[in-house]
Structure formats: structure tokens, C-alpha cells
Scaffold this active site. Structure first.
Site, PDB file in Angstrom:
ATOM      1  N   PHE A 135       0.860  -1.191   0.000  1.00 39.71           N
ATOM      2  CA  PHE A 135       0.000   0.000   0.000  1.00 39.71           C
ATOM      3  C   PHE A 135       0.891   1.234   0.000  1.00 39.71           C
ATOM      4  O   PHE A 135       1.747   1.386   0.870  1.00 39.71           O
ATOM      5  CB  PHE A 135      -0.927   0.027   1.228  1.00 39.71           C
ATOM      6  CG  PHE A 135      -1.859   1.211   1.184  1.00 39.71           C
ATOM      7  CD1 PHE A 135      -3.032   1.151   0.435  1.00 39.71           C
ATOM      8  CD2 PHE A 135      -1.552   2.389   1.841  1.00 39.71           C
ATOM      9  CE1 PHE A 135      -3.885   2.251   0.350  1.00 39.71           C
ATOM     10  CE2 PHE A 135      -2.396   3.499   1.760  1.00 39.71           C
ATOM     11  CZ  PHE A 135      -3.566   3.420   1.020  1.00 39.71           C
ATOM     12  N   ASP A 220       9.258   2.594   1.452  1.00 39.90           N
ATOM     13  CA  ASP A 220       8.127   3.376   1.921  1.00 39.90           C
ATOM     14  C   ASP A 220       8.031   3.165   3.426  1.00 39.90           C
ATOM     15  O   ASP A 220       7.570   2.125   3.895  1.00 39.90           O
ATOM     16  CB  ASP A 220       6.851   2.906   1.206  1.00 39.90           C
ATOM     17  CG  ASP A 220       5.616   3.649   1.695  1.00 39.90           C
ATOM     18  OD1 ASP A 220       5.702   4.333   2.732  1.00 39.90           O
ATOM     19  OD2 ASP A 220       4.565   3.523   1.044  1.00 39.90           O
ATOM     20  N   LYS A 249       3.321   9.729   8.263  1.00 44.41           N
ATOM     21  CA  LYS A 249       2.430   9.583   9.417  1.00 44.41           C
ATOM     22  C   LYS A 249       2.950  10.138  10.750  1.00 44.41           C
ATOM     23  O   LYS A 249       2.346  11.043  11.315  1.00 44.41           O
ATOM     24  CB  LYS A 249       2.075   8.114   9.592  1.00 44.41           C
ATOM     25  CG  LYS A 249       1.077   7.590   8.561  1.00 44.41           C
ATOM     26  CD  LYS A 249       0.846   6.126   8.756  1.00 44.41           C
ATOM     27  CE  LYS A 249      -0.140   5.529   7.773  1.00 44.41           C
ATOM     28  NZ  LYS A 249      -1.544   5.893   8.044  1.00 44.41           N
TER      29      LYS A 249
HETATM   30  C1  LIG Z   1       3.071   2.504   3.811  1.00 44.79           C
HETATM   31  C2  LIG Z   1       2.140   3.614   3.442  1.00 44.79           C
HETATM   32  N1  LIG Z   1       2.445   4.399   2.397  1.00 44.79           N
HETATM   33  C3  LIG Z   1       1.650   5.419   2.029  1.00 44.79           C
HETATM   34  C4  LIG Z   1       0.483   5.684   2.702  1.00 44.79           C
HETATM   35  C5  LIG Z   1      -0.387   6.825   2.262  1.00 44.79           C
HETATM   36  O1  LIG Z   1      -0.262   7.876   3.160  1.00 44.79           O
HETATM   37  P1  LIG Z   1      -1.323   9.077   3.141  1.00 44.79           P
HETATM   38  O2  LIG Z   1      -2.619   8.486   3.574  1.00 44.79           O
HETATM   39  O3  LIG Z   1      -0.760  10.068   4.100  1.00 44.79           O
HETATM   40  O4  LIG Z   1      -1.373   9.585   1.746  1.00 44.79           O
HETATM   41  C6  LIG Z   1       0.133   4.895   3.799  1.00 44.79           C
HETATM   42  C7  LIG Z   1      -1.120   5.144   4.519  1.00 44.79           C
HETATM   43  O5  LIG Z   1      -1.632   4.321   5.227  1.00 44.79           O
HETATM   44  C8  LIG Z   1       0.976   3.834   4.170  1.00 44.79           C
HETATM   45  O6  LIG Z   1       0.678   3.029   5.210  1.00 44.79           O
END
Ligand SMILES: Cc1ncc(COP(=O)(O)O)c(C=O)c1O
Length: 390
Positions: A135, A220, A249
Site C-alpha cells: 500500500f 516506503d 504519518k
Molecule cells: C506505507 C504507506 N504508504 C503510504 C500511505 C499513504 O499515506 P497518506 O494516507 O498520508 O497519503 C500509507 C497510509 O496508510 C501507508 O501506510
């Protein structure tokens, strides 16, 4: 009308029905609009690392906003520069692009990879290798890097040049990475996919393949970063150094910020390549710096490691638990009977907030200041819920 009724009328229904309207918080506690108190093991989805209503980021935000708020990236401002320096020092990487969310940090990563790939290998060197179960966010590029097909189908066509391989499958990764690869993009622990930890040997192989083919290795760390997994970044536990990490986050106590932190690439972004109006806005950067300071001063990275280890061991011993996964305070609890959403509802009735990260697993990602007593209370509540089901 209640907050819930007004919300249902005024806010687009992109989320399932919401269980509560929350009005106040303190540390690991939140209160709803009927003044009921809950132990919060969600933390705004792995965001509020210092706990709710921590004074340090609030004060930093106010002080900076009262002195100088947003000035745009046409000018320098001290908080963004200081935050970039801090993130580089913590990560061992050496330059930063600020944005506003995790998805945007990944968009920046994808663009940096393509910029770099094109420079050294021409237009053909543009492919992103991503993982099944991943994700990366909901904007179109990050969505295409994401695995879950149902999240993608209604919005096709999405950008081309992305390829997905099964995680921890060395042969599949070897077959996928080649001269056309601009980057391999992975979460060291797949968060939204169910909190699955990638094998260290697999990450090492990804590093080797990226080196062999002049591709970038991008982690990520939007969910795993900023102390959540018991080290500042999850990559520190792997011995594998990425070329770039995406953060968001846990960075600013719930204020919108994202960051791409990368090693200096001779073929990286040039002026005009990428931009965002609010990126590195001074008040938010000041709050992020105060967050990093407080995480450090309060020993929360170590606390995440210690309390996380206790929780994982205690949760794994509960009858009704099939498996516990994760690191630090990013934990999934796989249930024997497999109904995670009912378990989350039952825990809510016992005044404990968790979310179902999959149909069969609960996610526990509390503030990093969770105390031993609060962790024990969480285990007791889940134990009672699971015992009541047998
Ligand atoms: C690993 C990861 N990358 C990207 C995102 C996307 O982040 P945002 O919701 O701040 O766009 C999330 C959100 O849960 C995530 O867990």
C-alpha cells in the site's frame, strides 16, 4: 443533529460508517461526544506518536505561526531547513523533499526514480517494481504502485510502467528487475496489507539487484518510520541501506506533512522538476521538529521496542490468537476465528480502540508513549473478548 449525523450529510462517504465522534484526547486516551473514555490503540492510524494533545508540537506550531507562517518555497525558512538537517542526520541520507502526505512522498519517490532512470538509461529505464500486498497511497501514481486491485479498478486507466511481484520471492524479484528498472519500491513491513515483515535476505537481494542495474531502492516508511518499529526507521533493523525513504504519518503529531529523504543523486531533481505549495511550511515543520525532539527526549523509540516486545509476546499467548506479526508498536494479531471486525467492535464496547487491518487480523499501533499498565489493560481486554467468543 449529532456530529455523526452531520458528518454523514456533509462529508463524502469514502470511509465505512464511523463508530464514534471524538472530541478530546490526552496521551493514549480519547473521549467521545458523550464523554466516554477509550484507550486508543489506533493513534490516528499510526500517526500520533507522542500521544494526543502533547504540548510540544502544539506550542511550536503556535509560536511559529505567530511569528511567520507560510512563505512558499521561493524563500528559505529555518524550520524546514532544520527539519531536513535532522531527518538526514537520523537516517544517514542527505537531502529532503517536503510535501503533505504519505501518498505525495511516494509520488515524489516515483518521480525521482524516473528522473534518475531517464538520465542514466534513457526513456526505457522507467519501470517501478513493487510488491503484491503493498500500500503506497491513493493518488494515481501511488495507487498504481499499490497492490489491492479493488482500490484501483474504478479509477483506471492508471499510469503504466509498474510491475508487481510476490513478496519474499527471490526468483520473482530477480526476474522482474533489469535494465528497464528505475526503482524497486517496498515497505520493509507491509502495513495496510496486514503487517507482514519482509525477510532481511530478500531486502538484501533487492539492494544487490538495484546496484547491479543502477536502479534506486526506495523504502516506503510512511507507516514504519519515526520510531514506530522500535528504531527511528525500520530499515535500521535490516542492515540494508535504501537510496530513499518516504515518510509521513508519525512526523508531525497529526499535522499534514510528508517527506522524501534521499541520498544525493547526481541525476536527481533539478529546479522546476517537482514542487508543492505547502511543502515544508514553517509552522508544520516547527511542529515536526518539536515532535522529533520530544520522541528523543522521552525515549519513545526505546519504549516502542520494549512495550512492543511485551505486547507481541503477551498477545501471542492468548487463546484465540493464531499469530502475531510486526515490530515495535506496529502489530497485527491474526485471530483463529478470523472475524477481526467483530473483535474490533467488541473491544470498542470495552473502551479500547483498534482497527481491523484485514478480515482476519487486528492492528495495534498506539501512541509510542503507551505505558506498561496500558499495554496490560489492552491485553486483558482482548483476552476477555476472545474468551467470550469461545
Ligand atoms: C506505507 C504507506 N504508504 C503510504 C500511505 C499513504 O499515506 P497518506 O494516507 O498520508 O497519503 C500509507 C497510509 O496508510 C501507508 O501506510
Amino acid at each position: 443533529m449529532s456530529i455523526a449525523e452531520r458528518g454523514a450529510q456533509a462529508i463524502m462517504p469514502t470511509y465505512p460508517p464511523r463508530a464514534l465522534a471524538l472530541v478530546r484526547g490526552e496521551g493514549c486516551w480519547v473521549w467521545d461526544d458523550a464523554d466516554h473514555r477509550y484507550l486508543d490503540l489506533v493513534a490516528g492510524l499510526a500517526v500520533v506518536s507522542l500521544g494526543h494533545a502533547h504540548p510540544a508540537p502544539a506550542r511550536a506550531l503556535l509560536d511559529q505561526a505567530a511569528r511567520l507562517g507560510h512563505v512558499s518555497n521561493l524563500y528559505w525558512s529555518e524550520p524546514a531547513v532544520a527539519l531536513a538537517e535532522r531527518l538526514c542526520a537520523l537516517s544517514g541520507l542527505d537531502h529532503v523533499f517536503f510535501c503533505n502526505s504519505g501518498a505525495e512522498a511516494n509520488e515524489a519517490a516515483i518521480k525521482l526514480a524516473r528522473r534518475h532512470g531517464r538520465e542514466i538509461g534513457g526513456a526505457a529505464k522507467h519501470e517501478l517494481v513493487c510488491l503484491e500486498g503493498s500500500f503506497h497511497g491513493r493518488t494515481l501514481g501511488a495507487l498504481q504502485a499499490t497492490w489491492a486491485q479493488p482500490k484501483k479498478l474504478p479509477f483506471e486507466p492508471l499510469p503504466g510502467g509498474f510491475r508487481h511481484v510476490p513478496p519474499n520471492d527471490a526468483a520473482a524479484l530477480r526476474a522482474a528487475v533489469g535494465p528497464q528498472t528505475a526503482a524497486v519500491l517496498v515497505e520493509p513491513i507491509q502495513g495496510e496489507g496486514g503487517v507482514y515483515v519482509l525477510d532481511v535476505e530478500y531486502l538484501r537481494l533487492a539492494r544487490d539487484l538495484c546496484d547491479e542495474h543502477d536502479a534506486l531502492l526506495i523504502f516506503d516508511e510512511v507507516q514504519t518510520g519515526m520510531g514506530r518499529c522500535g528504531t527511528w526507521f525500520a530499515f535500521e533493523q535490516t542492515g540494508v541501506m535504501p537510496d530513499a525513504i518516504a515518510l509521513a504519518k508519525g512526523l508531525a503529531s497529526g499535522l499534514p506533512i510528508g517527506a522524501l529523504v534521499a541520498r544525493r543523486l547526481a541525476t536527481g531533481f533539478q529546479p522546476g522538476d517537482h514542487a508543492t505549495t505547502f511543502g515544508g511550511s514553517a509552522p508544520i515543520a516547527a511542529a515536526a521538529l518539536a515532535t522529533v525532539d520530544a520522541i528523543e527526549q522521552e525515549g519513545l523509540v526505546a519504549n516502542a521496542a520494549t512495550i512492543g516486545a511485551y505486547l507481541r509476546q503477551a498477545l501471542a499467548a492468548l487463546p484465540g490468537v493464531r499469530e502475531v506479526r510486526g515490530a515495535g508498536l506496529l502489530i497485527a494479531v491474526e485471530l483463529v476465528d478470523g472475524d477481526a471486525s467483530q473483535a474490533a467492535t467488541d473491544l470498542l464496547e470495552r473502551a479500547v480502540l483498534v482497527n481491523a487491518v484485514s478480515a482476519t487480523a487486528l492492528r495495534i499501533c498506539p501512541p509510542l508513549c503507551l505505558s506498561e499498565q496500558q499495554a496490560e489493560a489492552a491485553v486483558a481486554a482482548l483476552s476477555a473478548v476472545l474468551r467470550a467468543r469461545v
